[in-house]
Design a protein around this motif. Structure first.
Motif, PDB file in Angstrom:
ATOM      1  N   LYS A  17       0.858  -1.187   0.000  1.00 18.72           N
ATOM      2  CA  LYS A  17       0.000   0.000   0.000  1.00 18.72           C
ATOM      3  C   LYS A  17       0.891   1.233   0.000  1.00 18.72           C
ATOM      4  O   LYS A  17       1.833   1.340   0.779  1.00 18.72           O
ATOM      5  CB  LYS A  17      -0.897   0.051   1.241  1.00 18.72           C
ATOM      6  CG  LYS A  17      -1.696  -1.216   1.506  1.00 18.72           C
ATOM      7  CD  LYS A  17      -2.722  -1.469   0.442  1.00 18.72           C
ATOM      8  CE  LYS A  17      -3.577  -2.678   0.794  1.00 18.72           C
ATOM      9  NZ  LYS A  17      -3.955  -3.466  -0.358  1.00 18.72           N
ATOM     10  N   ARG A  48      -5.558  -3.285 -10.710  1.00 17.72           N
ATOM     11  CA  ARG A  48      -4.850  -3.585  -9.459  1.00 17.72           C
ATOM     12  C   ARG A  48      -4.281  -2.337  -8.793  1.00 17.72           C
ATOM     13  O   ARG A  48      -4.018  -2.343  -7.600  1.00 17.72           O
ATOM     14  CB  ARG A  48      -3.704  -4.563  -9.704  1.00 17.72           C
ATOM     15  CG  ARG A  48      -4.148  -5.935 -10.124  1.00 17.72           C
ATOM     16  CD  ARG A  48      -2.969  -6.860 -10.233  1.00 17.72           C
ATOM     17  NE  ARG A  48      -2.014  -6.340 -11.213  1.00 17.72           N
ATOM     18  CZ  ARG A  48      -0.791  -6.821 -11.379  1.00 17.72           C
ATOM     19  NH1 ARG A  48      -0.369  -7.824 -10.649  1.00 17.72           N
ATOM     20  NH2 ARG A  48       0.015  -6.316 -12.288  1.00 17.72           N
ATOM     21  N   ASP A  51      -5.856  -1.035  -5.690  1.00 20.77           N
ATOM     22  CA  ASP A  51      -5.700  -1.886  -4.514  1.00 20.77           C
ATOM     23  C   ASP A  51      -4.482  -1.503  -3.688  1.00 20.77           C
ATOM     24  O   ASP A  51      -4.379  -1.906  -2.529  1.00 20.77           O
ATOM     25  CB  ASP A  51      -5.562  -3.359  -4.922  1.00 20.77           C
ATOM     26  CG  ASP A  51      -6.828  -3.906  -5.546  1.00 20.77           C
ATOM     27  OD1 ASP A  51      -7.911  -3.334  -5.309  1.00 20.77           O
ATOM     28  OD2 ASP A  51      -6.727  -4.909  -6.276  1.00 20.77           O
ATOM     29  N   HIS A  86      -8.426  -3.143   5.868  1.00 18.86           N
ATOM     30  CA  HIS A  86      -8.790  -3.199   4.447  1.00 18.86           C
ATOM     31  C   HIS A  86      -9.778  -2.104   4.051  1.00 18.86           C
ATOM     32  O   HIS A  86     -10.618  -2.306   3.191  1.00 18.86           O
ATOM     33  CB  HIS A  86      -9.319  -4.585   4.071  1.00 18.86           C
ATOM     34  CG  HIS A  86      -8.402  -5.680   4.498  1.00 18.86           C
ATOM     35  ND1 HIS A  86      -7.202  -5.937   3.867  1.00 18.86           N
ATOM     36  CD2 HIS A  86      -8.476  -6.552   5.528  1.00 18.86           C
ATOM     37  CE1 HIS A  86      -6.585  -6.929   4.481  1.00 18.86           C
ATOM     38  NE2 HIS A  86      -7.332  -7.324   5.492  1.00 18.86           N
TER      39      HIS A  86
END
Length: 132
Positions: A17, A48, A51, A86
């Motif tokens: 992240k 992606r 994410d 999350h």
């Protein structure tokens, strides 16, 4: 650059992240360069990217802090919530400090490409804006 050069495959595959706040009024590094870098990462990794990467342009903020801006926000708390719970940050709640023309003003700092748009109400409060 990191991620755009190929390191992103491993970074994203391992659940990495990355949050990148960038002052739009940074006198040294252009926010346009950071947004172009983000675009290259999106082109390379597609869906992606969201994410693991968020870029937060902060209007009026200089390099890392300061300037006539709502430049006080908890990026670390948002990053921890993203990793541990999350909860990907779509915006950061930012406050202007006493050294600005608008002490106490709050605004959402939206994850690019969204921007804050006024929706009505008190123009000094973040809840009068929405990231679109």
């Amino acid at each position: 650059m990191l991620l755009a050069s190929g390191a992103g495959h491993t970074f994203f595959a391992h659940g990495g992240k990355l949050m990148v706040p960038h002052g739009v009024s940074d006198p040294v590094f252009s926010v346009m360069d950071t947004l172009a870098w983000r675009d290259r990462v999106v082109q390379r990794y597609g869906a992606r990217t969201d994410d693991g990467l968020r870029v937060f342009p902060v209007a009026g903020m200089a390099h890392c802090m300061g300037g006539p801006a709502t430049s006080h926000y908890d990026a670390l708390g948002a990053l921890v919530a993203w990793v541990e719970q999350h909860k990907a940050p779509d915006s950061l709640l930012a406050t202007a400090d006493a050294h600005t023309p608008w002490p106490g003003r709050t605004r959402p700092v939206c994850a690019w490409p969204r921007i804050a748009r006024y929706r009505g109400g008190d123009p000094e409060r973040a809840d009068s804006f929405a990231c679109e």
